[in-house]
Structures are given as structure tokens and as C-alpha cells.
Design an enzyme around this catalytic site. Structure first.
Site, mmCIF file in Angstrom:
data_model
loop_
_atom_site.group_PDB
_atom_site.id
_atom_site.type_symbol
_atom_site.label_atom_id
_atom_site.label_comp_id
_atom_site.label_asym_id
_atom_site.label_seq_id
_atom_site.Cartn_x
_atom_site.Cartn_y
_atom_site.Cartn_z
ATOM 1 N N HIS A 169 0.842 -1.194 0.000
ATOM 2 C CA HIS A 169 0.000 0.000 0.000
ATOM 3 C C HIS A 169 0.881 1.248 0.000
ATOM 4 C CE1 HIS A 169 -2.955 3.020 1.222
ATOM 5 N NE2 HIS A 169 -3.835 2.198 0.692
ATOM 6 N N HIS A 170 0.478 2.249 -0.775
ATOM 7 C CA HIS A 170 1.324 3.426 -0.985
ATOM 8 C C HIS A 170 1.564 4.199 0.311
ATOM 9 C CE1 HIS A 170 3.446 6.386 -3.256
ATOM 10 N NE2 HIS A 170 2.898 6.085 -4.406
ATOM 11 N N SER A 171 0.700 4.048 1.305
ATOM 12 C CA SER A 171 0.893 4.773 2.558
ATOM 13 C C SER A 171 2.124 4.291 3.311
ATOM 14 C CB SER A 171 -0.343 4.629 3.461
ATOM 15 O OG SER A 171 -0.540 3.273 3.833
ATOM 16 N N ASN A 356 5.839 8.925 2.904
ATOM 17 C CA ASN A 356 5.796 9.649 1.639
ATOM 18 C C ASN A 356 6.290 11.078 1.833
ATOM 19 O OD1 ASN A 356 3.958 7.932 -0.475
ATOM 20 N ND2 ASN A 356 3.341 7.545 1.636
#
Length: 505
Positions: A169-171, A356
Site C-alpha cells: 500500500h502506498h501509505s 511519503n
């Protein structure tokens, strides 16, 4: 549905998932959770909250069959010990802000051996891998455990002996975070006791918009030019910020073959890749005195132009169709990869700034025909140089955090998705290992990262590995049934540009 995906035991029904988990736990459960948390829970960053529907998929080709005990032990010793990979997002009933909370990692939940149709695999193993990776975009992840998975496809293809698809997951992190983790987890294939050679430090030491002050010996004219560059920087920033707000509100790219057709309706993403010669890319870079990024953007201009004119039947050779892409930019210091890998290898992984740290640039893409293939690179260099003289990337990062804080997640996500849906393409590139590496004792043949989630029909990612530049496409498969022909256009475009650059030497 294809035969390979039809026999998977995991459901392929897509649902809109709520990333954060609201929990009411007993006192015993709270005490157990407290023992797991070595450090206080961290708040989830604004950038991570905005990408709650975004996933990164990294397809890795291996030179040997998968040794499951070695893989399990390597993953347990490496990935599972990093904070984000052993945490879940929790929102307590008493508060409204999600935070990272440590949890127990059960490797059986994260290492997946899918059962595919044996006949489909035997008939076309490359397609079986591609179909399975495409099916991941329709399969939800269990939000009650850390959001990462290893999907092991242990059969030979035309490129590798076995394949692993890693879904994250990008988080959990952006491209730089995950590249840092990859570099720290791998070893040199030439000497497995050693870490792989690090990519060379970039020549740029400051931000992309930095203007070094000239020495006093340069004279008054050079000093005046240096001062003037700040006025230019300010003007370009004002223009780009205005364009950002206009894009968010009403400014849309024109409908083209590349523009997503069915907004608001999920389309399964097909992820495909093609290896290009990194030596050819560098040859063009040196011949034209530009950067690798300039060459990659130029190749993309040329490839999309070839595809557009062939597919549309448009014969207007004077046409200059302007699209726009979202270009993700890492805001960390240019030396952060080396510094973070050093911290991880010395046991100080908790000091690494995970997550991020991204801004983005709205980068114009030009679709047209040029008699001289080098004109695509010249146009790309002109556009990229213009964007370097702007604070747009800093503004977009700060604006996202301010909007999220003031308006909340729902409104901020709506604005973010609206802005992306008004453009046409997502674009990024990353530098990877410069020598062959081993992951958990398995020599790596290729690395092909991509993802799904952005409301766009086409995503273009470049990733270098040793002497290969991998171009990775994530496409709405209903809109791009001929995505392999588009990959051919990338390969042919580089060939033509390289041949034209040979005349400059």
C-alpha cells in the site's frame, strides 16, 4: 475472465475499502498491544492519507526457483523488522486522526502461493504471470494486518525462472522509501556477504530549483544574471500555481486515446514492462548534453506520438497535441538514499524517515511528428528545464498538507483525485541497483515497479537495474487492449533516437 485468474482461491471482487480501522479493544488486548509497540505510535502523514486508494506493485524476476524456507527467513529478518511493515493504521474512537500502531506479523498472511490453472500456465507462462498481476488490482487487502504481500509465481517464463509480485500500500512509503528498503535488504550477487554497490551520487546537490551564487571573480554581469534568475523563479512559480488551481477547478486535458474514458468506474489495470538498453539512453544523454530524465521524457513523447498517429489514423503531421502528466518528485535530500541505507545497516532503521515525502509537477507532454527524432528529446529538455525553474513541487506538497488539515480527508481526497483526473498520464522514474543483486539468496533478473489507483488510464514508470532501463506501463486494459504494441513503440522510439544521436558524434 482469463483461465489463470479464474482458478484463484482469493476473491477478486473489488470493494471500496476504508483504510483506517476503528477499534474498541479490551484491557487485555490493549496491554498486549502496548508490549508490541517499542516506540510511541506515529501519526499517519498527510501525504499517506491522500493515497489511501493507491498501491505499488513491484514484479521481480528471479534466476532460480524459489527456496521457500530461505525466502521466509530472509523476509522475517529484513522486511518484517521495519516499522511500516509491522504496523497497521488505527483510528481510536476518541480521536479522528489515524496513527501507526505496531502489530504481530504472521508471514503466512503475507507470503501467498496462488493456485493457477496448470494448462494456462503451461500454454503461456508469460501471460499467466501478467494476468495474475492484473488481477491484484481487483483484490482488496486485509486492513487488519500490515499492508504488504509477496505473491510467489514459482514457474519459469521467457524472462526468469520464477517471479515474485510484491504488493504494497502506498501509505507505507513512496518510491524512494521502498528503493531504500530494497537496497538495504539485498546483497551483491558477486559477493553475497557484501551490500550491493550504491548508485552514484547525483551531480545535483541542492533542490531542482537551486541557483548557486557565482563567485565574486565572475563579475557584475554574472551576479546580475544570478539575481534575475530569482525573478524568473518567482514568475514561473506564480504561473505554475495558477495552472495548479485552474486544473483543480476546471482546466482539463482534451479527450484523446490516452485519456481515461469511464471516470468514476473502476477498470482492471494491466501491468506490462519492456527492458530498454540503459547504455543507449546514456549514449543519447551524452551526445545531446542533457540528462537521463530528459531522454526518458523524450522517448515517452516519441512513443506516445507513434501510438497516437497509428491508432487514430490522424494524418495531420503539423499537429502538436498537448497533454499533461503528473510527475512525482522526491523532496528528500539527493543524498538521502545513501544515508538511509547506512542507518539501516547499522541497526538504526527507526531513525529513517519512512513514508511519503512527495511533491508533484504538472508536466506538459507533446504529441506530434518530427522528421528529426532528436527533436523529441530537445522538446523534453526545454519543458523539463522550464519546470526546474519553479517552486511548483514545493507548493503542491505544502498545499496538500494544508488542504488536508483545513478541509479534512474527504474533501482533500476529492480535490486531489479531481486534479489528477483532469490530466492524462502519471509519470515517474527511479534509479535502481547498479549491479546484479540477490534478494533472500535469489539472484534478481529484473525489477519492474508500477501500481494502480490513480484515476488515469495510463501510468508510465521507468526503473533502472544494472544496464537495463525498464519501462513499466499500468493501463486500463479495456482501453489499451494493445498495450504490448505501445511497449513496442517505446523500444522503436529509443532505437530511432539513438540512431539519430549517432550522427552527432
Amino acid at each position: 475472465m482469463d483461465a489463470a485468474a479464474a482458478t484463484m482461491t482469493t476473491t477478486t471482487t473489488l470493494r471500496k475499502r476504508q483504510l483506517t480501522v476503528r477499534t474498541t479493544r479490551s484491557a487485555e488486548e490493549e496491554n498486549a498491544a502496548g508490549k508490541l509497540a517499542a516506540e510511541p505510535a506515529e501519526p499517519v502523514s498527510p501525504s499517506a492519507r491522500l493515497v489511501e486508494d493507491f498501491y505499488i506493485v513491484v514484479v521481480i524476476g528471479l534466476a532460480t526457483p524459489v527456496n521457500l524456507p530461505a525466502a521466509r527467513s530472509g523476509i522475517a529478518a529484513q522486511l518484517a523488522r521495519y516499522p511500516r511493515f509491522r504496523s497497521i493504521q488505527v483510528t481510536d474512537d476518541a480521536g479522528g486522526n489515524p496513527r501507526w500502531v505496531r502489530t504481530t506479523v504472521n508471514l503466512d498472511d503475507h507470503i501467498i502461493y496462488p493456485r493457477l490453472d496448470a494448462e494456462a500456465v503451461a500454454a503461456n507462462p508469460d501471460k499467466a504471470v501478467e494476468d495474475y498481476v492484473a488481477s491484484l488490482s481487483t483484490m482488496p487487502m486485509d486492513e487488519s494486518r500490515p499492508l504488504w504481500e509477496f505473491h510467489v509465481l514459482d514457474f519459469p517464463t521467457s524472462e526468469a525462472t520464477a517471479t515474485t509480485a510484491i504488493r504494497v500500500h502506498h501509505s507505507l512509503g513512496d518510491g524512494m522509501s521502498l528503493l531504500t528498503l530494497l537496497m538495504a535488504c539485498t546483497r551483491s550477487a558477486a559477493d553475497p556477504t557484501m551490500l550491493p554497490a550504491m548508485p552514484p551520487l547525483p551531480t545535483r546537490k541542492g533542490a531542482i530549483y537551486a541557483r548557486p551564487r557565482p563567485p565574486a571573480s565572475a563579475g557584475a554581469l554574472a551576479f546580475a544574471a544570478w539575481v534575475w534568475s530569482f525573478f524568473v523563479l518567482a514568475w514561473h512559480t506564480v504561473v505554475d500555481v495558477a495552472s495548479f488551481f485552474a486544473t483543480t477547478m476546471f482546466l482539463k486535458d482534451p479527450p484523446t486515446l490516452f485519456k481515461r474514458v469511464k471516470h468514476g468506474e473502476f477498470q482492471r489495470k494491466r501491468i506490462v514492462h519492456r527492458g530498454l538498453s540503459l547504455d543507449d539512453v546514456k549514449f543519447v544523454k551524452n551526445a545531446m548534453n542533457c540528462t537521463v530524465n530528459d531522454v526518458l521524457v523524450g522517448i515517452t513523447y516519441a512513443a506516445l506520438s507513434r501510438y497516437y498517429f497509428r491508432k487514430s489514423g490522424d494524418t495531420d503531421t503539423d499537429r502538436d497535441l498537448r497533454l499533461r502528466s503528473i510527475l512525482l518528485v522526491n523532496l528528500r535530500p539527493t543524498t538521502s538514499l545513501h544515508a538511509c541505507v547506512d542507518m539501516i545497516n547499522s541497526g538504526r532503521e527507526n531513525e529513517v524517515k519512512w513514508g511519503n515525502a512527495l511533491g508533484f509537477i504538472i508536466l506538459p507532454f507533446h504529441i506530434g511528428t518530427h522528421k528529426d527524432p532528436l527533436d523529441y528529446v530537445r522538446k523534453a529538455k526545454q519543458v523539463v528545464d522550464r519546470k526546474k525553474s519553479s517552486l511548483e513541487v514545493v507548493f503542491t506538497h505544502v498545499a496538500a498538507e494544508v488542504i488536508l488539515k483545513c478541509l479534512g480527508l474527504k474533501a482533500a481526497a476529492a480535490i486531489f483525485h479531481r486534479m489528477i483526473s483532469h490530466t492524462t498520464i502519471s509519470f515517474s522514474n527511479m534509479i535502481g541497483p547498479v549491479e546484479q543483486v540477490e534478494f533472500c539468496g535469489h539472484p534478481v533478473v529484473y525489477i519492474a515497479p508500477s501500481g494502480y489507483g490513480p484515476p488515469e488510464a495510463l501510468t508510465v514508470n521507468y526503473q533502472s537495474y544494472v544496464n537495463t532501463m525498464m519501462v513499466n506501463l499500468a493501463v486500463d486494459e479495456a482501453q489499451f487492449p494493445d498495450c504490448h504494441q505501445l511497449l513496442d513503440d517505446f523500444a522503436e522510439s529509443l532505437k530511432r533516437i539513438k540512431d539519430a544521436a549517432s550522427s552527432l558524434c
